[in-house]
Design an enzyme around this catalytic site. Structure first.
Site, PDB file in Angstrom:
ATOM      1  N   LYS A 107       2.163  -5.360  -4.149  1.00  0.00           N
ATOM      2  CA  LYS A 107       3.164  -5.967  -5.035  1.00  0.00           C
ATOM      3  C   LYS A 107       4.484  -6.237  -4.315  1.00  0.00           C
ATOM      4  CE  LYS A 107       1.203  -4.709  -9.397  1.00  0.00           C
ATOM      5  NZ  LYS A 107       0.032  -3.947  -8.880  1.00  0.00           N
TER       6      LYS A 107
HETATM    7  C1  PLP Z   1      -1.343  -4.277  -9.207  1.00  0.00           C
HETATM    8  C2  PLP Z   1      -2.401  -3.734  -8.308  1.00  0.00           C
HETATM    9  C3  PLP Z   1      -3.714  -4.250  -8.308  1.00  0.00           C
HETATM   10  C4  PLP Z   1      -4.152  -5.336  -9.249  1.00  0.00           C
HETATM   11  O1  PLP Z   1      -3.585  -6.571  -8.935  1.00  0.00           O
HETATM   12  P1  PLP Z   1      -3.579  -7.743 -10.032  1.00  0.00           P
HETATM   13  O2  PLP Z   1      -2.859  -8.850  -9.393  1.00  0.00           O
HETATM   14  O3  PLP Z   1      -2.883  -7.187 -11.233  1.00  0.00           O
HETATM   15  O4  PLP Z   1      -5.008  -8.055 -10.325  1.00  0.00           O
HETATM   16  C5  PLP Z   1      -4.634  -3.739  -7.420  1.00  0.00           C
HETATM   17  N1  PLP Z   1      -4.311  -2.736  -6.588  1.00  0.00           N
HETATM   18  C6  PLP Z   1      -3.069  -2.191  -6.561  1.00  0.00           C
HETATM   19  C7  PLP Z   1      -2.797  -1.067  -5.641  1.00  0.00           C
HETATM   20  C8  PLP Z   1      -2.070  -2.676  -7.410  1.00  0.00           C
HETATM   21  O5  PLP Z   1      -0.853  -2.120  -7.370  1.00  0.00           O
END
Ligand code: PLP
Length: 430
Positions: A107
């Site tokens: 993120k």
């Molecule tokens: C947010 C997140 C996901 C999922 O990603 P999306 O874009 O919401 O599908 C997967 N792994 C981690 C570690 C995350 O923080």
């Protein structure tokens, strides 16, 4: 590039409007009016380009005159100052490690890009911007980190008391400077409700310029397409078909990949890899989309029962199920299967998967035809973020990266508030 709302395709918004609003007034998601096809020359030069250069060349098409080219170049260089290596795990299988950013989760990519765009717009407007963000753990620190020390912007993070991990809490509460953490005596849903109410409050509106740093902001989605190009650039076996598996929750990461394919990236197929929150794999099986309440798993960042980017996925394929299933396969796994593969891959290849990456790895294995194809799974979190589970399953000590250790040493600073709206409002109007 103009943007429309997935709920109303008639109205048009600029990139700037879409980024500042976050969500369209009709509660739809912003989506580009058309997806550009990148030139042959771009793809030929790709192996020689840095991630920042790729980001710049892709982003230009979406940002237009709202951010001038020189600034956009700077933004991409600042945002992509950490590596995103493609690591060989075994013959024909690679992990794209997205967790080397400041908060150790993928993120960081989207949050940093969005924060740089918002700060550019804040500077223009000359009025201080206040970002209110509710977090269940990862998002808050990635967003706050993106804004740390940025002039003209204050960030207020709301997190539920006792419901984030120790590392996460340290990340949220030790940044200082223009970042304030509010520890809310309630749940994540309470935090989210408080933020929504604040946005609807006229009295606050006169005092503050409030903005959300919502996960569905288009400026968080776009940069999540850049690293698919970069993964392909790093891949040696370009003569083979490429399959990419994405561990998914809200499907922003996967939607970034589907956009890259639309722009011309030769990815043969994607795998939507889920935990027991298998709304999208079920849709791919049956053609029926049925959101459900989320259930808790060890890959908790993927515990989503109403995946918010589903409407964008549908937009890409114009709602045509037969086209969706040409590009996309589904897979889902229990916690037991996830743990078993973490152990197996560590024993066989000495590679440490975190629970999210493990789901991606499993999904890849389900569909990869090893003779003629090469596979990439996305590793979305540093294993140290899920230290307890990882250590329990593979019985080794997981080393915490230096920059996380630093924040573990710092003193927690936060303001505790109740979950009633007046508590937040009193704090903001103090
Ligand atoms: C947010 C997140 C996901 C999922 O990603 P999306 O874009 O919401 O599908 C997967 N792994 C981690 C570690 C995350 O923080």
């Amino acid at each position: 590039m103009k943007y429309f709302s997935t709920n109303n395709k008639e109205l048009r918004y600029s990139f700037k409007e879409a980024v500042i609003k976050g969500l369209a007034p009709d509660k739809g998601l912003f989506f580009p009016v058309d997806i550009p096809k990148l030139s042959d020359r771009f793809f030929q030069d790709l192996p020689n380009k840095s991630l920042a250069e790729i980001g710049f060349e892709v982003a230009r098409h979406f940002v237009d005159e709202d951010i001038d080219e020189k600034l956009l170049k700077n933004i991409c260089e600042e945002v992509f100052s950490f590596p995103i290596p493609l690591v060989k795990v075994e013959e024909g299988v690679y992990g794209l490690e997205l967790f080397h950013g400041p908060t150790c989760a993928f993120k960081d990519v989207g949050a940093r890009f969005m924060s740089r765009c918002l700060s550019a717009f804040a500077k223009e407007s000359k009025k201080e911007l206040t970002i209110l963000v509710a977090t269940s753990g990862d998002t808050g620190s990635a967003v706050a980190n993106g804004f740390l020390g940025v002039e003209g912007v204050n960030v207020i993070i709301l997190y539920p008391k006792g419901k984030v991990s120790h590392i996460q809490e340290q990340q949220l509460t030790t940044m200082g400077q223009n970042i304030t953490a509010l520890e809310v005596e309630g749940t994540f849903d309470d935090c989210q409700a408080l933020v929504k109410e604040a946005f609807a409050d006229d009295e606050l509106d006169t005092k503050y310029k409030l903005t959300s740093a919502n996960s569905i902001n288009i400026a968080r989605l776009l940069p999540q397409s850049f690293y698919y190009f970069y993964a392909w650039a790093q891949l040696q076996e370009k003569n083979k078909e490429v399959i990419v598996s994405v561990p998914s929750g809200n499907y922003g990461n996967l939607t970034g990949g589907l956009l890259a394919k639309q722009m011309g990236l030769p990815i043969h197929k994607f795998v939507a890899a889920a935990n027991r929150n298998k709304i999208v794999p079920d849709y791919l099986d049956s053609g029926k989309y049925e959101p459900k309440p989320s259930v808790q798993t060890i890959s908790n960042a993927m515990d989503v029962g109403t995946p918010s980017n589903f409407s964008r996925m549908m937009e890409i394929y114009k709602e045509k199920y037969s086209d969706v299933i040409k590009d996309l396969k589904g897979a889902w796994y229990s916690d037991e299967e996830t743990k078993a593969v973490m152990k197996e891959v560590y024993e066989r290849e000495s590679y440490v998967l975190d629970p999210h990456g493990a789901v991606g790895y499993l999904g890849l294995n389900k569909y990869l035809n090893r003779g003629k194809q090469v596979g990439i799974f996305l590793e979305t979190a540093h294993p140290a973020k899920f230290k307890d589970i990882v250590e329990d399953v593979i019985e080794i000590e997981v080393r915490i990266p230096n920059y996380l250790q630093e924040c573990l040493k710092k003193e927690k600073k936060c303001v505790v508030i109740g979950k009633e709206y007046h508590a937040l409002k009193n704090y903001l109007l103090r």
